[in-house]
Every structure is written in C-alpha cells, then in structure tokens.
Write a protein that holds these residues in place. Structure first.
Motif, PDB file in Angstrom:
ATOM      1  N   ASN A 127       0.631  -1.232  -0.096  1.00 38.63           N
ATOM      2  CA  ASN A 127      -0.181   0.335  -0.479  1.00 38.63           C
ATOM      3  C   ASN A 127       0.539   1.155  -0.165  1.00 38.63           C
ATOM      4  OD1 ASN A 127      -1.851  -1.251  -0.042  1.00 38.63           O
ATOM      5  ND2 ASN A 127      -2.359  -1.610   1.973  1.00 38.63           N
ATOM      6  N   GLY A 128      -0.126   2.517  -0.170  1.00 39.26           N
ATOM      7  CA  GLY A 128       1.218   3.989  -0.241  1.00 39.26           C
ATOM      8  C   GLY A 128       0.651   4.493  -1.681  1.00 39.26           C
ATOM      9  N   ASP A 129       1.025   5.670  -2.045  1.00 38.31           N
ATOM     10  CA  ASP A 129       0.982   5.855  -3.021  1.00 38.31           C
ATOM     11  C   ASP A 129       2.577   5.981  -3.799  1.00 38.31           C
ATOM     12  OD1 ASP A 129       0.574   6.893  -5.763  1.00 38.31           O
ATOM     13  OD2 ASP A 129      -0.801   8.948  -4.926  1.00 38.31           O
ATOM     14  N   TRP A 130       3.572   5.409  -4.154  1.00 35.80           N
ATOM     15  CA  TRP A 130       5.206   5.770  -4.789  1.00 35.80           C
ATOM     16  C   TRP A 130       4.690   6.902  -6.297  1.00 35.80           C
ATOM     17  CZ3 TRP A 130       5.836   5.354 -10.395  1.00 35.80           C
ATOM     18  CH2 TRP A 130       4.294   4.608 -11.377  1.00 35.80           C
ATOM     19  N   HIS A 131       3.785   7.154  -6.684  1.00 37.40           N
ATOM     20  CA  HIS A 131       3.159   8.700  -7.631  1.00 37.40           C
ATOM     21  C   HIS A 131       3.152   9.791  -6.948  1.00 37.40           C
ATOM     22  CE1 HIS A 131       1.965  10.383 -11.310  1.00 37.40           C
ATOM     23  NE2 HIS A 131       3.464   9.518 -11.682  1.00 37.40           N
ATOM     24  N   GLY A 132       1.844  10.095  -6.430  1.00 43.01           N
ATOM     25  CA  GLY A 132       1.222  10.968  -6.283  1.00 43.01           C
ATOM     26  C   GLY A 132      -0.129  11.363  -6.111  1.00 43.01           C
ATOM     27  N   HIS A 133      -0.307  10.030  -8.188  1.00 42.88           N
ATOM     28  CA  HIS A 133      -0.984  10.328  -8.842  1.00 42.88           C
ATOM     29  C   HIS A 133      -2.445  10.735  -8.095  1.00 42.88           C
ATOM     30  CE1 HIS A 133      -3.675   9.462 -12.386  1.00 42.88           C
ATOM     31  NE2 HIS A 133      -3.301  10.200 -13.025  1.00 42.88           N
ATOM     32  N   GLY A 134      -2.349   8.799  -7.988  1.00 44.36           N
ATOM     33  CA  GLY A 134      -3.512   9.388  -7.163  1.00 44.36           C
ATOM     34  C   GLY A 134      -3.921   9.366  -5.406  1.00 44.36           C
ATOM     35  N   THR A 135      -3.143   9.741  -4.936  1.00 41.49           N
ATOM     36  CA  THR A 135      -3.673  11.034  -3.943  1.00 41.49           C
ATOM     37  C   THR A 135      -3.907  12.190  -4.160  1.00 41.49           C
ATOM     38  OG1 THR A 135      -1.658  10.466  -2.473  1.00 41.49           O
ATOM     39  CG2 THR A 135      -2.278  12.247  -1.669  1.00 41.49           C
ATOM     40  N   HIS A 136      -3.661  12.516  -5.329  1.00 40.20           N
ATOM     41  CA  HIS A 136      -4.172  14.010  -5.922  1.00 40.20           C
ATOM     42  C   HIS A 136      -5.892  13.998  -5.541  1.00 40.20           C
ATOM     43  CE1 HIS A 136      -5.123  17.170  -9.091  1.00 40.20           C
ATOM     44  NE2 HIS A 136      -3.275  18.170  -8.119  1.00 40.20           N
ATOM     45  N   CYS A 137      -6.039  13.099  -6.837  1.00 37.44           N
ATOM     46  CA  CYS A 137      -7.211  12.490  -7.922  1.00 37.44           C
ATOM     47  C   CYS A 137      -8.317  12.114  -5.902  1.00 37.44           C
ATOM     48  CB  CYS A 137      -7.136  11.306  -8.611  1.00 37.44           C
ATOM     49  SG  CYS A 137      -6.539  11.480  -9.950  1.00 37.44           S
ATOM     50  N   ALA A 138      -7.518  11.067  -5.107  1.00 40.10           N
ATOM     51  CA  ALA A 138      -8.290  10.884  -3.947  1.00 40.10           C
ATOM     52  C   ALA A 138      -8.985  12.868  -3.353  1.00 40.10           C
ATOM     53  CB  ALA A 138      -8.062  10.378  -3.032  1.00 40.10           C
ATOM     54  N   GLY A 139      -7.976  13.610  -3.399  1.00 37.37           N
ATOM     55  CA  GLY A 139      -8.484  15.015  -2.784  1.00 37.37           C
ATOM     56  C   GLY A 139      -8.870  15.815  -3.284  1.00 37.37           C
ATOM     57  N   THR A 140      -9.043  15.885  -4.590  1.00 39.07           N
ATOM     58  CA  THR A 140     -10.132  16.348  -5.630  1.00 39.07           C
ATOM     59  C   THR A 140     -12.039  15.576  -5.142  1.00 39.07           C
ATOM     60  OG1 THR A 140      -8.404  16.472  -7.717  1.00 39.07           O
ATOM     61  CG2 THR A 140     -11.359  16.703  -8.095  1.00 39.07           C
ATOM     62  N   ILE A 141     -11.882  14.488  -5.582  1.00 35.25           N
ATOM     63  CA  ILE A 141     -13.273  14.283  -4.962  1.00 35.25           C
ATOM     64  C   ILE A 141     -13.673  14.135  -3.197  1.00 35.25           C
ATOM     65  CG2 ILE A 141     -14.653  11.449  -4.685  1.00 35.25           C
ATOM     66  CD1 ILE A 141     -12.306  10.763  -6.562  1.00 35.25           C
ATOM     67  N   LEU A 142     -13.060  14.105  -2.420  1.00 38.69           N
ATOM     68  CA  LEU A 142     -13.649  14.211  -1.471  1.00 38.69           C
ATOM     69  C   LEU A 142     -12.131  14.490  -0.277  1.00 38.69           C
ATOM     70  CD1 LEU A 142     -11.834  11.712   0.056  1.00 38.69           C
ATOM     71  CD2 LEU A 142     -13.485  10.293  -0.733  1.00 38.69           C
ATOM     72  N   GLY A 143     -11.114  15.945  -0.595  1.00 44.07           N
ATOM     73  CA  GLY A 143     -10.462  16.107   0.440  1.00 44.07           C
ATOM     74  C   GLY A 143     -10.962  17.128   1.040  1.00 44.07           C
ATOM     75  N   ARG A 144     -10.693  16.864   2.457  1.00 46.94           N
ATOM     76  CA  ARG A 144     -10.697  17.805   3.732  1.00 46.94           C
ATOM     77  C   ARG A 144      -9.239  19.234   3.122  1.00 46.94           C
ATOM     78  NH1 ARG A 144     -14.074  14.242   3.435  1.00 46.94           N
ATOM     79  NH2 ARG A 144     -14.636  13.363   5.554  1.00 46.94           N
ATOM     80  N   ASP A 145     -10.370  20.598   3.535  1.00 47.95           N
ATOM     81  CA  ASP A 145      -9.371  21.543   3.676  1.00 47.95           C
ATOM     82  C   ASP A 145      -7.876  21.785   3.968  1.00 47.95           C
ATOM     83  OD1 ASP A 145     -12.106  22.464   2.398  1.00 47.95           O
ATOM     84  OD2 ASP A 145     -12.145  23.727   4.206  1.00 47.95           O
ATOM     85  N   VAL A 146      -7.281  22.225   3.656  1.00 50.20           N
ATOM     86  CA  VAL A 146      -5.446  21.995   3.485  1.00 50.20           C
ATOM     87  C   VAL A 146      -5.364  23.477   3.695  1.00 50.20           C
ATOM     88  CG1 VAL A 146      -3.420  21.428   2.580  1.00 50.20           C
ATOM     89  CG2 VAL A 146      -5.280  19.479   2.151  1.00 50.20           C
ATOM     90  N   ASP A 147      -5.545  23.757   5.274  1.00 54.96           N
ATOM     91  CA  ASP A 147      -3.927  25.445   5.232  1.00 54.96           C
ATOM     92  C   ASP A 147      -5.341  26.092   5.193  1.00 54.96           C
ATOM     93  OD1 ASP A 147      -2.464  24.057   6.463  1.00 54.96           O
ATOM     94  OD2 ASP A 147      -0.803  24.260   4.247  1.00 54.96           O
ATOM     95  N   GLY A 148      -6.849  26.085   5.110  1.00 52.72           N
ATOM     96  CA  GLY A 148      -7.276  27.178   4.769  1.00 52.72           C
ATOM     97  C   GLY A 148      -8.496  26.790   3.534  1.00 52.72           C
ATOM     98  N   THR A 149      -7.345  25.819   2.387  1.00 58.42           N
ATOM     99  CA  THR A 149      -7.657  25.931   1.162  1.00 58.42           C
ATOM    100  C   THR A 149      -8.743  24.589   1.342  1.00 58.42           C
ATOM    101  OG1 THR A 149      -6.022  27.017   0.136  1.00 58.42           O
ATOM    102  CG2 THR A 149      -6.929  25.666  -1.146  1.00 58.42           C
ATOM    103  N   ARG A 150     -10.012  24.968   0.681  1.00 57.91           N
ATOM    104  CA  ARG A 150     -11.140  23.775  -0.218  1.00 57.91           C
ATOM    105  C   ARG A 150     -10.086  23.118  -1.516  1.00 57.91           C
ATOM    106  NH1 ARG A 150     -17.879  23.354  -0.340  1.00 57.91           N
ATOM    107  NH2 ARG A 150     -17.361  21.503  -1.965  1.00 57.91           N
ATOM    108  N   ILE A 151     -10.196  21.436  -0.975  1.00 61.73           N
ATOM    109  CA  ILE A 151      -9.144  21.154  -2.719  1.00 61.73           C
ATOM    110  C   ILE A 151     -10.973  20.368  -2.613  1.00 61.73           C
ATOM    111  CG2 ILE A 151      -7.727  21.567  -2.217  1.00 61.73           C
ATOM    112  CD1 ILE A 151      -7.554  18.691  -0.789  1.00 61.73           C
ATOM    113  N   GLY A 152     -11.909  19.670  -1.849  1.00 62.40           N
ATOM    114  CA  GLY A 152     -12.771  18.422  -2.641  1.00 62.40           C
ATOM    115  C   GLY A 152     -14.244  19.059  -2.829  1.00 62.40           C
TER     116      GLY A 152
END
Length: 386
Positions: A127-152
C-alpha cells in the motif's frame, strides 16, 4: 504462457423443493473472476463453456499521465470547484462510499483526516502511493481543506476504498478487473479510474521481447484489446443491468490525454470507452470568459470537467500541488456523483448507478462553453453539482 482473466457466472443451485432455477425468482448468480495461465488454444476452449462469459488476455495498463502546461493559466485556487458549482452546493456527499483505482494513496495526508480509508493492493508492491497521482485524484473527490484551502468536491464522504492497480513496476488489466470486482463487493457507490490500457506498450513488448513481426504484434494486440473491452463491458453489464453484484455503482473514467489539438484528436480510451462508463474530458478557463476544451483532451467523452492546473493533495509534501489532465477532470465528476448520491437519497429516490449517471448527463451545462465546442469534445457538457 500468457495469463488471462476469466469471467464466469456459475449456475446457482435451486432448493430441493423447487424444480426451476434460482435466477428465475430474482436471485442472480454471483460473478466469478479468475486468473488463469493458458495457451491461446486453451483460452478458446474455456470460453466455449456455458458458464464462461469472457476470457481476456492480460494487457498492461498505465497512468493517464498529468500533462505539462504553461503555469499561471488557472490561478492559485481550486478553480474547478467553483466552475462546477460545488462551492454553492448544499450537499457534501455524506453517506456515499467512493472507490478510487489508481496508484494508491498517502493516507496520512491532512486532506484525508477523519476519513475511513480501506486500502487493497493488487500490484504486490504494498500500500501507499509511489507516484502521487492517486493521492491528488482522491483529494479532488473528497479531500478536506488544507491550510484553509478547499480542494474536495464532496468533503462529506467519510469512507474511501483505495485499490492500488498501478505500481512502480507492475500494472495490468487483470489487476484492474480484480479491483473493480473488489470495489463493488466492498460497497462502492462511485468508482473513479484515471488510467488506461497501454496498447502501444503491449505492441512494443510483443515486438521487442517476444520477437514477433510488427504486423503480427499489432494484430495480436488488437485481439487482446478487443477482449479486454468485452471483459469490461461484461463486468459493467453485470453491475448495472443484471444485478449480479446486488448493488449498482456509477463508474467514471478519464477520457485520455493523447490528443494534440488542433492537429489531431484521439477517441476516449479503455476503460472510458467501455459500456456504461462515464468518460470525462478536460476543460480549461478561456481568456475571454467561460470554458474551453484542453488541447490534450481525447474526444467522444460523455461529460467534461475542469482539468487544467487542478490544485489538490501532494503526496510528497503534505501540502497542495497542481496537475493537469483528464485524470484531474475525472475525479471532479466522481465527486459530483457522490453529491448526487446524497441528493437522490434525500429526494426519496434510489441512488443507483443508473440513476446517478442519468442525472449527471441530464444536468450538465453548456451555457459557459466557448463557441465552436461540439459534443464530440465535451459530451453533454460541463458536469454540474446539485
């Protein structure tokens, strides 16, 4: 010998007191998906068996890689959320279960705080993300705000299924089929896939490693590609039509980044081209206002969504990063599908994949699309949040 995926539907045994099949009283048999190492002749023989639906040879899959574009086009916010109306929506996706089939996820990223994440590795690399692609896509679907910025798009989703189907060293269609099967059985309401079958890679391997003549390698690849499409069509049919899985998920996929407009356009690739899969094109802000299709976006999608300089979770820094591609457009649609799952539920309607897909297509907007853009470029139009 080559490896194949074999999809079969074993006949259910009727109770002893009945003399007719269980299927006839509304209890479809459960599909069975196996991997088998076979000769081409054995594959043909097996496909003739009554219970077997499709036999498909393993093909490589690959990321729909993010595209390099000139920076500064879309500003410093997650502009796509406003473009699709997610910021104005009263829904958050609460109650929907989302699955993403990709490179994995960095579960500890702040964007996924408080989310139940169920990971399943199909690559054998862990498990884990060797590339970062999956993490980025998941963030757009349902990510919580990061440092006050909404992404999800759908930050109310609390359960995420993560199927790692693209590893650093291994990725093939058997993994993808297994992951779709797993996601549906695990209760996914929405499945998002920003990947494609690597037809050129398969041809190259047959030529360089297997020493096949070019013409034979291309013919062999076409047969394998066709059977993999048949496999996806059969799986989708069982999800949406037959009720074999006992649930109906909406499946969304990136259309692909192989086009180079205006020189040429490439049609949506598998899995986006499969039956009942919602293929998604990528949009960008237009200097004159409104939105236009990106130069790299493949044609013949069903919907379009923001795909240029999309701000989302960065697996390497725990911060945010921009990426561009139909890979980034796809999770916008998956997020809206989660919003619609909640909306339909509150309307008292059954939030099936078929119902969600129908609403996605019916509510797409064209009012801000630049003139000259056609349905072959953006399908029904820009996805719109309820």
């Amino acid at each position: 010998m080559p490896e194949y995926s074999v999809l079969s539907v074993p006949k259910a045994e009727a109770p002893a007191t009945l003399d007719f099949a269980v299927e006839s009283v509304g209890q479809p048999a459960t599909p069975k998906l196996d991997r088998q190492t076979l000769t081409p002749f054995e594959a043909v023989v097996i496909e003739q068996q009554e219970e077997v639906q499709v036999v498909a040879r393993r093909m490589p899959i690959r990321l729909i890689e993010p595209r390099d574009v000139a920076p500064g086009t879309a500003g410093d916010t997650a502009w796509g959320l406003d473009a699709i109306g997610a910021l104005q929506s009263k829904f958050t996706g609460a109650g929907a279960v989302v699955a993403i089939l990709d490179t994995g996820i960095k579960a500890g990223h702040p964007a996924f705080s408080g989310i139940e994440i169920v990971q399943e590795d199909f690559t054998g690399e862990g498990n884990g993300d060797w590339h970062g692609h999956g993490t980025h896509c998941a963030g757009t679907i349902l990510g919580r705000d990061v440092d006050g910025t909404r992404i999800g798009v759908a930050p109310g989703v609390t359960k995420l299924l993560v199927g790692k189907v693209i590893g650093e060293k291994s990725a093939d269609s058997t993994m993808l089929f297994d992951a779709i099967d797993w996601a549906v059985r695990a209760g996914a309401d929405v499945i998002s896939m920003s990947l494609g079958i690597d037809f050129p890679g398969y041809v190259s391997r047959r030529i360089l490693i297997d020493k096949m003549p070019t013409e034979a390698a291309v013919s062999d690849a076409l047969e394998a590609y066709r059977n993999n499409l048949r496999m996806l069509d059969a799986i989708m049919g069982m999800i949406h039509v037959g009720g074999n899985y006992g649930r109906d998920a909406v499946v969304v996929a990136a259309a692909g980044n192989e086009s180079m407009r205006p020189r040429y356009k490439i049609a949506a690739s598998i899995p986006g081209a499969a039956l009942d899969v919602v293929a998604v094109a990528a949009m960008q802000p237009d200097p004159a206002g409104g939105y236009g299709v990106t130069s790299f976006s493949n044609s013949l999608p069903q919907l379009a969504a923001p795909g240029l300089e999309i701000l989302s979770a960065d697996a390497k820094t725990d911060k945010l990063i921009k990426m561009s591609g139909t890979s980034m457009a796809c999770p916008h649609v998956a997020g809206v599908a989660a919003l619609l799952w909640e909306a339909l539920t509150k309307e008292g309607l059954e939030p099936t994949g078929a119902n969600i897909k129908a609403r996605l297509l019916a509510t797409a907007k064209r009012d801000k699309i630049v003139a000259g853009t056609t349905g072959t470029d953006i399908g029904q139009g820009m996805v719109a949040a309820p």
